[in-house]
Each structure stands twice: as C-alpha cells, then as structure tokens.
Design a protein around this motif. Structure first.
Motif, mmCIF file in Angstrom:
data_model
loop_
_atom_site.group_PDB
_atom_site.id
_atom_site.type_symbol
_atom_site.label_atom_id
_atom_site.label_comp_id
_atom_site.label_asym_id
_atom_site.label_seq_id
_atom_site.Cartn_x
_atom_site.Cartn_y
_atom_site.Cartn_z
ATOM 1 N N ARG A 76 0.722 -1.135 0.026
ATOM 2 C CA ARG A 76 0.163 -0.045 0.042
ATOM 3 C C ARG A 76 0.651 1.168 0.026
ATOM 4 O O ARG A 76 0.394 2.321 -0.591
ATOM 5 N N TRP A 77 1.974 1.112 0.823
ATOM 6 C CA TRP A 77 2.709 2.291 0.879
ATOM 7 C C TRP A 77 4.406 2.003 0.604
ATOM 8 O O TRP A 77 4.621 1.103 0.375
ATOM 9 N N GLN A 78 4.960 3.237 0.169
ATOM 10 C CA GLN A 78 6.418 3.161 -0.332
ATOM 11 C C GLN A 78 7.043 3.071 1.039
ATOM 12 O O GLN A 78 7.427 4.280 1.410
ATOM 13 N N SER A 109 3.006 8.621 4.525
ATOM 14 C CA SER A 109 2.979 7.259 4.276
ATOM 15 C C SER A 109 3.361 6.524 5.566
ATOM 16 O O SER A 109 2.929 5.348 5.801
ATOM 17 N N ALA A 110 4.344 7.061 6.348
ATOM 18 C CA ALA A 110 4.855 6.638 7.659
ATOM 19 C C ALA A 110 3.744 6.758 8.548
ATOM 20 O O ALA A 110 3.528 5.400 9.362
ATOM 21 N N PHE A 111 3.004 7.557 8.776
ATOM 22 C CA PHE A 111 2.066 7.564 9.891
ATOM 23 C C PHE A 111 0.767 6.589 9.524
ATOM 24 O O PHE A 111 0.142 5.766 10.122
ATOM 25 N N GLU A 112 0.395 6.716 8.177
ATOM 26 C CA GLU A 112 -0.630 5.868 8.016
ATOM 27 C C GLU A 112 -0.210 4.031 7.954
ATOM 28 O O GLU A 112 -1.097 3.324 8.218
ATOM 29 N N SER A 113 0.801 3.897 7.604
ATOM 30 C CA SER A 113 1.286 2.575 7.426
ATOM 31 C C SER A 113 1.347 2.166 8.721
ATOM 32 O O SER A 113 0.977 0.740 9.288
ATOM 33 N N CYS A 114 2.013 2.800 9.787
ATOM 34 C CA CYS A 114 2.103 2.254 11.120
ATOM 35 C C CYS A 114 0.646 2.115 11.648
ATOM 36 O O CYS A 114 0.425 1.470 12.384
ATOM 37 N N GLU A 115 -0.168 2.946 11.393
ATOM 38 C CA GLU A 115 -1.596 3.013 12.045
ATOM 39 C C GLU A 115 -2.286 1.529 11.326
ATOM 40 O O GLU A 115 -2.976 0.977 12.164
ATOM 41 N N PHE A 116 -2.256 1.454 10.070
ATOM 42 C CA PHE A 116 -2.615 0.252 9.391
ATOM 43 C C PHE A 116 -2.106 -0.897 10.044
ATOM 44 O O PHE A 116 -2.942 -1.895 10.470
ATOM 45 N N LEU A 117 -0.823 -0.895 10.272
ATOM 46 C CA LEU A 117 -0.124 -2.126 11.100
ATOM 47 C C LEU A 117 -0.703 -2.533 12.573
ATOM 48 O O LEU A 117 -1.169 -3.426 12.837
ATOM 49 N N ILE A 118 -0.723 -1.401 13.220
ATOM 50 C CA ILE A 118 -1.553 -1.578 14.744
ATOM 51 C C ILE A 118 -2.887 -2.084 14.495
ATOM 52 O O ILE A 118 -3.162 -2.898 15.124
ATOM 53 N N SER A 147 -12.144 -3.359 15.542
ATOM 54 C CA SER A 147 -12.598 -3.914 14.089
ATOM 55 C C SER A 147 -13.015 -2.607 13.309
ATOM 56 O O SER A 147 -12.950 -2.722 12.037
ATOM 57 N N THR A 148 -13.609 -1.661 13.765
ATOM 58 C CA THR A 148 -14.026 -0.675 12.912
ATOM 59 C C THR A 148 -12.884 0.355 12.626
ATOM 60 O O THR A 148 -12.711 0.382 11.340
ATOM 61 N N ALA A 149 -11.867 0.358 13.424
ATOM 62 C CA ALA A 149 -10.631 0.840 12.818
ATOM 63 C C ALA A 149 -9.957 0.142 11.514
ATOM 64 O O ALA A 149 -9.480 0.585 10.716
ATOM 65 N N ALA A 150 -10.039 -1.212 11.957
ATOM 66 C CA ALA A 150 -9.459 -1.900 10.690
ATOM 67 C C ALA A 150 -10.343 -2.082 9.454
ATOM 68 O O ALA A 150 -9.905 -1.959 8.269
ATOM 69 N N LYS A 151 -11.518 -1.963 9.401
ATOM 70 C CA LYS A 151 -12.407 -1.730 8.480
ATOM 71 C C LYS A 151 -12.159 -0.610 7.499
ATOM 72 O O LYS A 151 -12.560 -0.510 6.415
ATOM 73 N N LYS A 152 -11.618 0.602 8.141
ATOM 74 C CA LYS A 152 -11.315 1.883 7.396
ATOM 75 C C LYS A 152 -10.391 1.825 6.045
ATOM 76 O O LYS A 152 -10.468 2.420 5.340
ATOM 77 N N TRP A 153 -9.777 0.555 6.219
ATOM 78 C CA TRP A 153 -8.331 0.392 5.379
ATOM 79 C C TRP A 153 -8.990 -0.424 4.103
ATOM 80 O O TRP A 153 -8.310 -0.571 3.133
ATOM 81 N N GLY A 154 -10.418 -0.605 4.147
ATOM 82 C CA GLY A 154 -11.005 -1.357 3.107
ATOM 83 C C GLY A 154 -10.714 -2.698 2.894
ATOM 84 O O GLY A 154 -9.910 -3.671 3.270
#
Length: 154
Positions: A76-78, A109-118, A147-154
């Motif tokens: 998703r991110w570089q 990208s760094a912030f979003e990817s870290c949030e995605f991972l968590i 679960s709601t937080a994870a759903k936002k990533w599609g």
C-alpha cells in the motif's frame, strides 16, 4: 525505497525502543520519516482494574500472520523498513507489549502505514490475551472499536 526490509519478532523478552529506532534508521538515507508505536500494559480495560496480562500464541501461525500484515502495508505504501515486535507470556503493568516501526520517504505514508499495522495487529494477529485482575483472570477479544478501525482500510 522499493520493497521494504521486514523484521518480525515474537518473544518473551523486553525490547529496547532506542535500539529498534536505530535499526530502523540505519542505512536509510532516502527515508524522510520514521514513525514508531509502542503499546504498554495498562491498569484498566473494559471498566476492570487490570493487574497483569498473559499472551499466548501459535508460533508458526503468528509469525506468518505478522509477515502477511507487513507485506500488505508494503504493497500500500512505499516503505523502507518495517519492524514488528510482539511479546508473549506474562507481562506486568507498564511493560512493553508491542513495537511497530516504519520508515518512508514521506511522513504521511509512515503515519498511515504504522496505523494500518497496529489496526490489523489488534484484529488479525493470532494472539490470545488473558487479563488478570484482583478478583479473577479472563480471556479478552478484540474490541469493536479495533474492528471498526481495521475496516477503514478497505
């Protein structure tokens, strides 16, 4: 930065945030951002006073799941580097549970990817958590907010 270097560790021992940060930034001249997250054992959860936490896992399944989550973030991110360290076993209040760190050319990208991972660690990684209180021990599951937080990533 093209394909990220990925480090996955599941361990009983504590980790040193400063060393992990140093490992992330080493040889990362094209990185413009480093974002890290460290989760701790807190004293309250779901209106219960917590005195400790115990985490179990199935090693092969857990490490594969963490690698899959890291590879999804990399797609998703570089990213330059991804580090995921998750502790298991008995943990006391204030102990570090998880470290997630990423490097990227850009902060977004760094912030979003870290949030995605968590978000996906909380909902998809096969860890079983038992909290200890003064009165009893009880197994806990992912919260609906996770679960709601994870759903936002599609």
């Amino acid at each position: 930065m093209s394909s990220a270097s990925i480090k996955i560790q599941v361990q009983t021992e504590d980790f040193d945030h400063a060393i992990e940060y140093q490992n992330l930034t080493e040889n990362q001249q094209s990185a413009g951002a480093v974002v890290t997250f460290t989760g701790l054992v807190r004293d309250m959860n779901l209106d219960n006073q917590v005195t400790g936490l115990y985490l179990e896992h199935y090693p092969v399944m857990t490490e594969k799941s963490l690698m899959d989550i890291a590879q999804q973030a990399n797609q998703r991110w570089q990213l330059g580097k991804i580090t995921i360290i998750h502790r298991v076993g008995s943990l006391a209040l204030g102990d570090q549970i998880v470290f997630v760190g990423v490097t990227s050319k850009h902060r977004k990208s760094a912030f979003e990817s870290c949030e995605f991972l968590i978000d996906f660690l909380k909902t998809s990684a096969p860890f079983w958590k038992k909290e200890t209180s003064k009165d009893k021990d009880y197994w806990i599951e992912a919260r609906s907010e996770d679960s709601t937080a994870a759903k936002k990533w599609g």
